[in-house]
Design an enzyme around this catalytic site. Structure first.
Site, PDB file in Angstrom:
ATOM      1  N   SER A 119       0.896  -1.064   0.069  1.00 14.82           N
ATOM      2  CA  SER A 119      -0.019  -0.029   0.002  1.00 14.82           C
ATOM      3  C   SER A 119       0.956   0.902  -0.183  1.00 14.82           C
ATOM      4  CB  SER A 119      -1.490  -0.177   1.175  1.00 14.82           C
ATOM      5  OG  SER A 119      -2.145  -1.174   1.083  1.00 14.82           O
ATOM      6  N   SER A 368       4.727 -11.363   5.508  1.00 12.55           N
ATOM      7  CA  SER A 368       3.287 -10.984   5.769  1.00 12.55           C
ATOM      8  C   SER A 368       3.315  -9.835   6.658  1.00 12.55           C
ATOM      9  CB  SER A 368       2.140 -10.825   5.302  1.00 12.55           C
ATOM     10  OG  SER A 368       2.457 -12.188   4.339  1.00 12.55           O
TER      11      SER A 368
END
Length: 389
Positions: A119, A368
């Site tokens: 992002s 992650s």
């Protein structure tokens, strides 16, 4: 592609690691090596790395390439000697930007590695939109319908009621398409939006982080310029700042060399990944040095006129939670830093900087997420909060 969250209180045990100082320095070197090691031990990441820049003239001395050796590396990345040589060149480039500090832990991770930034892509997209606004090619008050007629419609969604500002600030109420795809299914931008608008929206005007917003902004860029968001970002940001390690890979599943490996939380290797799982919301591939350079340039006023940068930093629309592609975090010492985080399968990245862009850090892990949520605020406090002996 995570939702920004408020920093947790820094645990005392972690804060103590940050207090190594000398009385002669206003901003002494924090013990980032210890904190980066904790990203591996407590954070359960295979490897972690941090690169910080300080162009204030006060701070850490450049460390060059004095860091632990990397592991065996990826076969596509060349030999260890090749990767070390790349690191040397990167260190020289970093030094030109100001004093530098580098730390790493674990194996198979390098200062010069390319990695997926998730992002953090949103800051690039927001910058392009604000540049187009500065050129009077669009207005932030434009409706989505004006640029993308008929696309946002159904289940209570209405592009006529949504502005570009609401997309930038995550106050559109649009459903996040990755809640359906899990961020693992490649989709086209139109498919992503159509997935989202089969679900009723949240309350418009309330901050609700949604990757769908930035997929739509990517489509707006194409509609206004005739070029993809990737082409416009490369022309407007990547090339002028000489971000040689940064790219929008499109459908390319492999990472450029050099790179290490990326692992899902279950330990499976996810180094190869189709970036269309994220698109304009999280496609970017980059390096530590390039992210530091980008955020320093952005906040330093190199990419936007002053009034547009002020708009980017204005969080009132999102009730203090988010600006436009950036969000603030107030540290325990009272300093506010600006930046973004990024999560995509096999990679978690965080960049933060002072509001003038003169102090900036980026850290990453090759999985992650970070198991211990207290480590991120501890790292930010260690880097940005002044300490005295």
């Amino acid at each position: 592609m995570p939702t920004p969250r408020t920093l947790l209180a820094v645990p005392v045990s972690l804060a103590l690691l940050c207090l190594s100082t000398t009385a002669s320095q206003a901003h002494p070197a924090p013990d980032t090596n210890a904190l980066v090691r904790l990203l591996v031990t407590r954070g359960r990441a295979p490897a972690a790395a941090l690169l910080a820049h300080d162009s204030t003239g006060v701070g850490t001395a450049p460390t060059g390439t004095d860091h632990p050796p990397t592991g065996t590396g990826d076969p596509q990345a060349g030999t260890d000697d090749t990767r070390a040589g790349t690191d040397d060149a990167q260190a020289e480039s970093d030094y030109a930007l100001g004093t530098t500090e580098y730390a790493q832990a674990g194996t198979d991770i390098s200062r010069a590695d390319h990695f997926r930034a998730g992002s953090i892509t949103k800051t690039f997209i927001a910058t392009v939109i604000l540049q187009l606004a500065a050129e009077h090619r669009l207005s932030l008050s434009d409706t989505v319908e004006r640029h993308l007629p008929g696309l946002v419609h159904g289940a209570g969604n209405d592009g006529r009621a949504l502005t570009l500002r609401s997309l930038l600030t995550h106050t559109s109420g649009l459903y996040d398409f990755t809640a359906v795809t899990g961020g693992t299914v490649p989709v086209s931008p139109t498919q992503a939006v159509r997935t989202a608008v089969t679900h009723p929206p949240a309350d418009r005007g309330r901050f609700s982080y949604s990757n769908t917003n930035y997929v739509l902004l990517g489509l707006v860029i194409r509609q206004v310029t005739g070029n993809s968001y990737a082409t416009e970002a490369e022309r407007r940001i990547i090339a002028p700042l000489r971000l040689t390690g940064t790219s929008f890979p499109g459908s390319r599943t492999t990472l450029p060399s050099p790179h290490g490996r990326a692992y899902a939380t279950d330990g499976s290797d996810v180094t190869d990944l189709d970036p269309r799982v994220a698109g304009a919301a999280g496609e970017l591939v980059t390096t530590l040095a390039d992210l530091d350079r980008f955020y320093s340039a952005l906040l330093g006023g190199e990419l936007l006129p002053p009034h547009r940068l002020r708009e980017m930093l204005d969080t009132r629309t999102a009730h203090g939670s988010y600006g436009m592609g950036l969000f603030p975090v107030k540290l325990p010492c009272g300093i506010t830093v600006w930046g973004h985080n990024g999560r995509i399968s096999g990679s978690y990245v965080r960049t933060a900087a002072t509001v003038d862009g003169r102090r900036v850090l980026t850290f990453r892990v090759n999985t992650s997420g970070i198991a211990d949520p207290g480590l991120e605020p501890a790292l930010l406090a260690a880097e940005f909060c002044p300490r005295t002996s």
